[in-house]
Scaffold this active site. Structure first.
Site, PDB file in Angstrom:
ATOM      1  N   CYS A  48      42.386  30.138  42.038  1.00 49.19           N
ATOM      2  CA  CYS A  48      42.293  30.013  40.529  1.00 49.19           C
ATOM      3  C   CYS A  48      41.021  29.433  39.897  1.00 49.19           C
ATOM      4  CB  CYS A  48      43.604  29.121  39.922  1.00 49.19           C
ATOM      5  SG  CYS A  48      43.519  28.801  38.303  1.00 49.19           S
ATOM      6  N   CYS A  69      41.570  32.887  38.269  1.00 47.71           N
ATOM      7  CA  CYS A  69      41.823  32.728  36.700  1.00 47.71           C
ATOM      8  C   CYS A  69      40.482  32.011  35.887  1.00 47.71           C
ATOM      9  CB  CYS A  69      42.682  31.627  36.469  1.00 47.71           C
ATOM     10  SG  CYS A  69      44.109  31.734  37.589  1.00 47.71           S
ATOM     11  N   LYS A 112      37.105  34.265  36.008  1.00 49.69           N
ATOM     12  CA  LYS A 112      37.549  35.553  35.287  1.00 49.69           C
ATOM     13  C   LYS A 112      37.528  35.430  33.750  1.00 49.69           C
ATOM     14  CE  LYS A 112      41.465  36.074  33.945  1.00 49.69           C
ATOM     15  NZ  LYS A 112      42.617  36.579  34.828  1.00 49.69           N
ATOM     16  N   TYR A 124      39.054  18.174  40.530  1.00 54.77           N
ATOM     17  CA  TYR A 124      40.190  18.214  41.258  1.00 54.77           C
ATOM     18  C   TYR A 124      40.213  17.174  42.357  1.00 54.77           C
ATOM     19  CZ  TYR A 124      42.731  22.373  39.289  1.00 54.77           C
ATOM     20  OH  TYR A 124      43.277  23.311  38.527  1.00 54.77           O
ATOM     21  N   ALA A 160      42.895  24.312  59.182  1.00 50.77           N
ATOM     22  CA  ALA A 160      44.210  23.871  60.011  1.00 50.77           C
ATOM     23  C   ALA A 160      44.848  24.663  60.732  1.00 50.77           C
ATOM     24  CB  ALA A 160      44.892  23.212  58.984  1.00 50.77           C
ATOM     25  N   GLY A 203      45.549  49.718  39.764  1.00 47.22           N
ATOM     26  CA  GLY A 203      46.136  49.817  38.074  1.00 47.22           C
ATOM     27  C   GLY A 203      46.661  48.443  37.838  1.00 47.22           C
ATOM     28  N   TYR A 234      46.783  43.851  37.469  1.00 48.85           N
ATOM     29  CA  TYR A 234      45.977  42.715  36.539  1.00 48.85           C
ATOM     30  C   TYR A 234      44.367  42.956  36.929  1.00 48.85           C
ATOM     31  CZ  TYR A 234      50.270  40.137  35.694  1.00 48.85           C
ATOM     32  OH  TYR A 234      51.620  39.624  35.335  1.00 48.85           O
ATOM     33  N   GLU A 286      41.443  43.787  34.374  1.00 51.78           N
ATOM     34  CA  GLU A 286      40.624  42.486  34.055  1.00 51.78           C
ATOM     35  C   GLU A 286      39.191  42.960  34.143  1.00 51.78           C
ATOM     36  OE1 GLU A 286      44.138  39.176  33.519  1.00 51.78           O
ATOM     37  OE2 GLU A 286      42.538  39.106  35.334  1.00 51.78           O
ATOM     38  N   ARG A 332      46.624  55.180  41.918  1.00 52.89           N
ATOM     39  CA  ARG A 332      47.282  56.363  42.394  1.00 52.89           C
ATOM     40  C   ARG A 332      48.486  56.728  41.595  1.00 52.89           C
ATOM     41  NH1 ARG A 332      49.811  52.294  47.103  1.00 52.89           N
ATOM     42  NH2 ARG A 332      50.910  50.924  45.778  1.00 52.89           N
ATOM     43  N   ARG A 380      51.880  49.298  36.312  1.00 53.42           N
ATOM     44  CA  ARG A 380      53.420  49.695  36.534  1.00 53.42           C
ATOM     45  C   ARG A 380      54.138  48.143  36.313  1.00 53.42           C
ATOM     46  NH1 ARG A 380      56.149  49.450  41.220  1.00 53.42           N
ATOM     47  NH2 ARG A 380      54.262  49.022  42.503  1.00 53.42           N
ATOM     48  N   ASP A 414      51.451  31.765  46.383  1.00 59.33           N
ATOM     49  CA  ASP A 414      51.092  33.025  46.620  1.00 59.33           C
ATOM     50  C   ASP A 414      51.778  33.467  48.131  1.00 59.33           C
ATOM     51  OD1 ASP A 414      50.132  33.360  44.160  1.00 59.33           O
ATOM     52  OD2 ASP A 414      48.178  34.030  44.975  1.00 59.33           O
ATOM     53  N   ALA A 457      50.003  36.806  30.939  1.00 55.55           N
ATOM     54  CA  ALA A 457      49.052  37.821  30.166  1.00 55.55           C
ATOM     55  C   ALA A 457      48.017  38.621  30.949  1.00 55.55           C
ATOM     56  CB  ALA A 457      48.168  36.673  29.327  1.00 55.55           C
ATOM     57  N   HIS A 472      50.652  32.920   6.798  1.00 54.97           N
ATOM     58  CA  HIS A 472      49.882  34.447   6.431  1.00 54.97           C
ATOM     59  C   HIS A 472      48.498  33.812   6.129  1.00 54.97           C
ATOM     60  CE1 HIS A 472      49.449  38.160   4.492  1.00 54.97           C
ATOM     61  NE2 HIS A 472      48.987  37.711   3.789  1.00 54.97           N
ATOM     62  N   GLU A 501      52.846  36.500  12.332  1.00 53.62           N
ATOM     63  CA  GLU A 501      54.064  36.545  11.375  1.00 53.62           C
ATOM     64  C   GLU A 501      54.768  37.902  11.604  1.00 53.62           C
ATOM     65  OE1 GLU A 501      52.542  37.057   7.152  1.00 53.62           O
ATOM     66  OE2 GLU A 501      50.600  37.683   7.911  1.00 53.62           O
TER      67      GLU A 501
HETATM   68  P1  NDP Z   1      48.742  44.086  41.503  1.00 51.80           P
HETATM   69  O1  NDP Z   1      49.861  43.954  42.482  1.00 51.80           O
HETATM   70  O2  NDP Z   1      48.699  43.466  40.118  1.00 51.80           O
HETATM   71  O3  NDP Z   1      47.941  45.465  41.417  1.00 51.80           O
HETATM   72  C1  NDP Z   1      47.604  46.386  42.673  1.00 51.80           C
HETATM   73  C2  NDP Z   1      47.238  47.448  42.358  1.00 51.80           C
HETATM   74  O4  NDP Z   1      46.915  48.131  43.372  1.00 51.80           O
HETATM   75  C3  NDP Z   1      48.519  48.447  41.706  1.00 51.80           C
HETATM   76  O5  NDP Z   1      48.151  49.043  40.697  1.00 51.80           O
HETATM   77  C4  NDP Z   1      48.842  49.235  43.093  1.00 51.80           C
HETATM   78  O6  NDP Z   1      49.333  50.551  42.607  1.00 51.80           O
HETATM   79  C5  NDP Z   1      47.523  49.410  43.779  1.00 51.80           C
HETATM   80  N1  NDP Z   1      47.663  49.541  45.057  1.00 51.80           N
HETATM   81  C6  NDP Z   1      48.151  48.770  46.109  1.00 51.80           C
HETATM   82  N2  NDP Z   1      48.082  49.307  47.174  1.00 51.80           N
HETATM   83  C7  NDP Z   1      47.377  50.401  47.236  1.00 51.80           C
HETATM   84  C8  NDP Z   1      46.769  51.273  48.113  1.00 51.80           C
HETATM   85  N3  NDP Z   1      46.906  51.181  49.431  1.00 51.80           N
HETATM   86  N4  NDP Z   1      46.123  52.269  47.631  1.00 51.80           N
HETATM   87  C9  NDP Z   1      45.733  52.393  46.400  1.00 51.80           C
HETATM   88  N5  NDP Z   1      46.295  51.446  45.289  1.00 51.80           N
HETATM   89  C10 NDP Z   1      47.090  50.556  45.745  1.00 51.80           C
HETATM   90  O7  NDP Z   1      47.613  43.181  42.237  1.00 51.80           O
HETATM   91  P2  NDP Z   1      46.255  42.690  41.591  1.00 51.80           P
HETATM   92  O8  NDP Z   1      45.389  42.417  42.892  1.00 51.80           O
HETATM   93  O9  NDP Z   1      45.786  43.332  40.671  1.00 51.80           O
HETATM   94  O10 NDP Z   1      46.597  41.234  41.277  1.00 51.80           O
HETATM   95  C11 NDP Z   1      47.442  40.340  42.494  1.00 51.80           C
HETATM   96  C12 NDP Z   1      48.250  39.282  41.506  1.00 51.80           C
HETATM   97  O11 NDP Z   1      47.520  38.254  40.947  1.00 51.80           O
HETATM   98  C13 NDP Z   1      49.018  39.932  40.578  1.00 51.80           C
HETATM   99  O12 NDP Z   1      50.153  40.595  40.641  1.00 51.80           O
HETATM  100  C14 NDP Z   1      49.139  38.770  39.418  1.00 51.80           C
HETATM  101  O13 NDP Z   1      50.447  38.230  39.726  1.00 51.80           O
HETATM  102  C15 NDP Z   1      48.097  37.812  39.759  1.00 51.80           C
HETATM  103  N6  NDP Z   1      47.200  37.920  38.760  1.00 51.80           N
HETATM  104  C16 NDP Z   1      47.218  37.459  37.564  1.00 51.80           C
HETATM  105  C17 NDP Z   1      46.593  37.307  36.360  1.00 51.80           C
HETATM  106  C18 NDP Z   1      46.820  36.980  35.205  1.00 51.80           C
HETATM  107  O14 NDP Z   1      47.821  36.227  35.169  1.00 51.80           O
HETATM  108  N7  NDP Z   1      46.157  37.219  34.104  1.00 51.80           N
HETATM  109  C19 NDP Z   1      45.189  38.044  36.871  1.00 51.80           C
HETATM  110  C20 NDP Z   1      44.780  38.580  38.007  1.00 51.80           C
HETATM  111  C21 NDP Z   1      45.905  38.330  39.135  1.00 51.80           C
HETATM  112  P3  NDP Z   1      51.209  50.530  42.329  1.00 51.80           P
HETATM  113  O15 NDP Z   1      51.167  50.253  40.856  1.00 51.80           O
HETATM  114  O16 NDP Z   1      51.289  51.942  42.611  1.00 51.80           O
HETATM  115  O17 NDP Z   1      51.889  49.675  43.289  1.00 51.80           O
END
Ligand code: NDP
Length: 457
Positions: free
Chosen positions: A42, A47, A50, A97, A113, A175, A177, A181, A198, A204, A302, A340, A434, A439
């Site tokens: 993070c 985070c 980013k 920290y 470790a 596709g 987060y 971003e 994909r 999704r 995680d 978010a 407003h 609102e």
């Molecule tokens: P995500 O799980 O959100 O997205 C992974 C993407 O990669 C999906 O679109 C998935 O497709 C695709 N994918 C997975 N495997 C393959 C593959 N073998 N070939 C092609 N495409 C693939 O992971 P991120 O890395 O984006 O983020 C990890 C996590 O970190 C998030 O789930 C979230 O919890 C956290 N995060 C939170 C943020 C925030 O709060 N703003 C910002 C960044 C990360 P499909 O949809 O088809 O599964």
């Protein structure tokens, strides 16, 4: 039996740091072991940097509309300045920290470790062993890279923050987060950006209106989106990376980034020596109190595969310390987590999506779509979307989804009444503020549409 410590925490990220601090506050003798930098994903490469980079990218939108407010802006961007200032800030946070750990007496050990038993670890660098009544595994996750030929020519979010210079173009696979971003960041900073995913629509699992709105917003900002395609192979015949896609098309890019999810950091951790098995992804299964199958070993964040979100890891770390060191068993409610996506446009969401809610019973859906006021003097046509989903006839609020400026800030506050079980009348009772976008959430009259018996009416 006596141990060197009451608690050894492996990993000084969000979850581990909170657990160590709280346990020490309750009088436990604690050490935290970290091989990289204190702060974890993070703070160091997630985070925090980013969001700083998203701020940098968003100036582009501000410059675009500035002239409609009478400003003339001659803007130039310098990547090296951003990287250096980011580094200064995360170094400051890392020190804060560390100080917060040391204040209640946590010993910070900079080493790797490896678990050697249910109550013991070995420090790889120093070579010495340590024992503890409890071990807490808080080692987080790392980017997953698909197994394709030439994948070594790609980068992940780990490297993206510190590229020596901005590439002329970038292809980002995924596709989720991270993909959207970083597409926002690179496109905002002037890099020709392509997303390859994909699936057939980004994010999704999110509400459809958020997904479609984000897709339109990204496209509007010049980001090219290729659906139902993956990277099949990569090569580096010259300065560029040559990508061959699953449909046989080839194209060169200045950089290629994998944003294809994250996997738990348990490889080589030695958990098997303590009799603790992980699943095929490396995830450690834990109960509601973060206890693993081995009673002396707990895990948070995680690495447990619950929700990969910093505030969730922090809460899990805190409740672990309450349970084990303050005789106050607490389990985290993972049911209503606001989240978010700091893309452009931004998304904030809490509760059920429309599609999910429609399978839970009869629901009413209230939707507002409008141009954010900041854009009304400009030619920008982008719409903001606010959606409220309730049980039928003014019942409990089941989900709120916001696309547009400050969506994250709004959704954090909406999570409070939702956690209290608010219904539509509770929202209506609030007097509107407003002019604001929020609102809209307290001024909805009739529903935009309803679902009865699972069918949209
Ligand atoms: P995500 O799980 O959100 O997205 C992974 C993407 O990669 C999906 O679109 C998935 O497709 C695709 N994918 C997975 N495997 C393959 C593959 N073998 N070939 C092609 N495409 C693939 O992971 P991120 O890395 O984006 O983020 C990890 C996590 O970190 C998030 O789930 C979230 O919890 C956290 N995060 C939170 C943020 C925030 O709060 N703003 C910002 C960044 C990360 P499909 O949809 O088809 O599964």
């Amino acid at each position: 039996m006596s141990y060197d410590y009451d608690l050894l925490v492996i990993g000084a990220g969000s979850g581990g740091v909170r657990a160590a601090r709280m346990a020490a506050t309750y009088g436990a003798k604690v050490a935290i072991i970290e091989e990289f930098r204190v702060g974890g994903t993070c703070v160091i490469r997630g985070c925090v940097p980013k969001k700083l980079y998203v701020y940098a990218a968003r100036f582009q939108d501000q410059f675009d509309i500035a002239s409609s407010f009478g400003w003339q802006v001659d803007a130039r961007f310098d990547w090296a300045t951003l990287v250096a200032n980011k580094e200064k800030e995360i170094t400051r946070l890392e020190a804060a920290y560390t100080a917060n750990l040391e204040k209640p007496g946590v010993e910070v050990i900079k080493d790797r470790a490896v678990v050697t038993g249910p109550n013991s670890v070995k420090l790889v660098g120093e070579g010495r062993g340590l024992t503890a009544r409890y071990l807490l595994v808080a080692t987080g996750a790392r980017p997953f890279i698909p197994d394709v030929p030439g994948a070594e020519f790609g980068i992940t979010s780990n490297e993206a923050f510190d590229l020596p210079e901005l590439p002329h173009s970038i292809l980002i696979e995924g596709g989720g987060y991270v993909a959207v971003e970083f597409a926002t960041i690179f496109a905002g900073l002037g890099v020709h950006t392509t997303l390859v995913y994909r699936g057939d629509c980004l994010l999704r699992g999110f509400d459809e209106d958020m997904r479609r709105g984000l897709e339109a917003g990204l496209t509007d900002r010049g980001i090219r989106i290729i659906y139902q395609t993956t990277i099949a192979s990569m090569a580096k015949p010259d300065e560029d990376v040559l990508v061959t896609f699953s449909d046989g098309v080839t194209a060169p890019y200045g950089a290629v980034m994998f944003a294809t999810g994250r996997v738990p950091n348990t490889d080589g951790l030695g958990l098997e020596t303590a009799g603790l098995a992980t699943d095929e992804k490396g995830t450690i299964a834990v109960d509601a109190y973060s206890q693993s199958k081995v009673p002396s070993i707990y895990a948070v964040g995680d690495v447990t595969g619950r929700a990969q979100l910093t505030p969730v890891a922090i809460r899990e770390g805190w409740y672990f310390a309450e349970t084990v060191f303050n005789n106050n068993p607490l389990s985290v409610d993972h049911g209503l987590i606001p989240t978010a996506v700091f893309a452009e446009p931004e998304i904030g969401t809490v509760g059920l999506t429309e599609a999910e809610a429609a399978t839970h019973g009869d629901i009413d859906v209230y939707v507002a779509r409008f141009r954010p006021m900041q854009n009304t003097l400009s030619t920008r046509t982008e719409r903001m979307v606010l959606k409220l989903i309730t049980e039928k006839d003014g019942g409990r609020v089941l989900g709120v989804h916001i696309l547009g400026p400050s969506a994250a800030e709004m959704i954090q506050l909406v999570a409070v009444p939702m956690g209290m079980g608010a219904n539509k009348a509770d929202f209506d009772r609030a007097i509107a503020l407003h002019p604001s976008a929020a609102e809209e959430l307290v001024t909805f009259k009739g529903p935009s549409y309803i679902y009865r018996n699972g069918t949209k009416v």
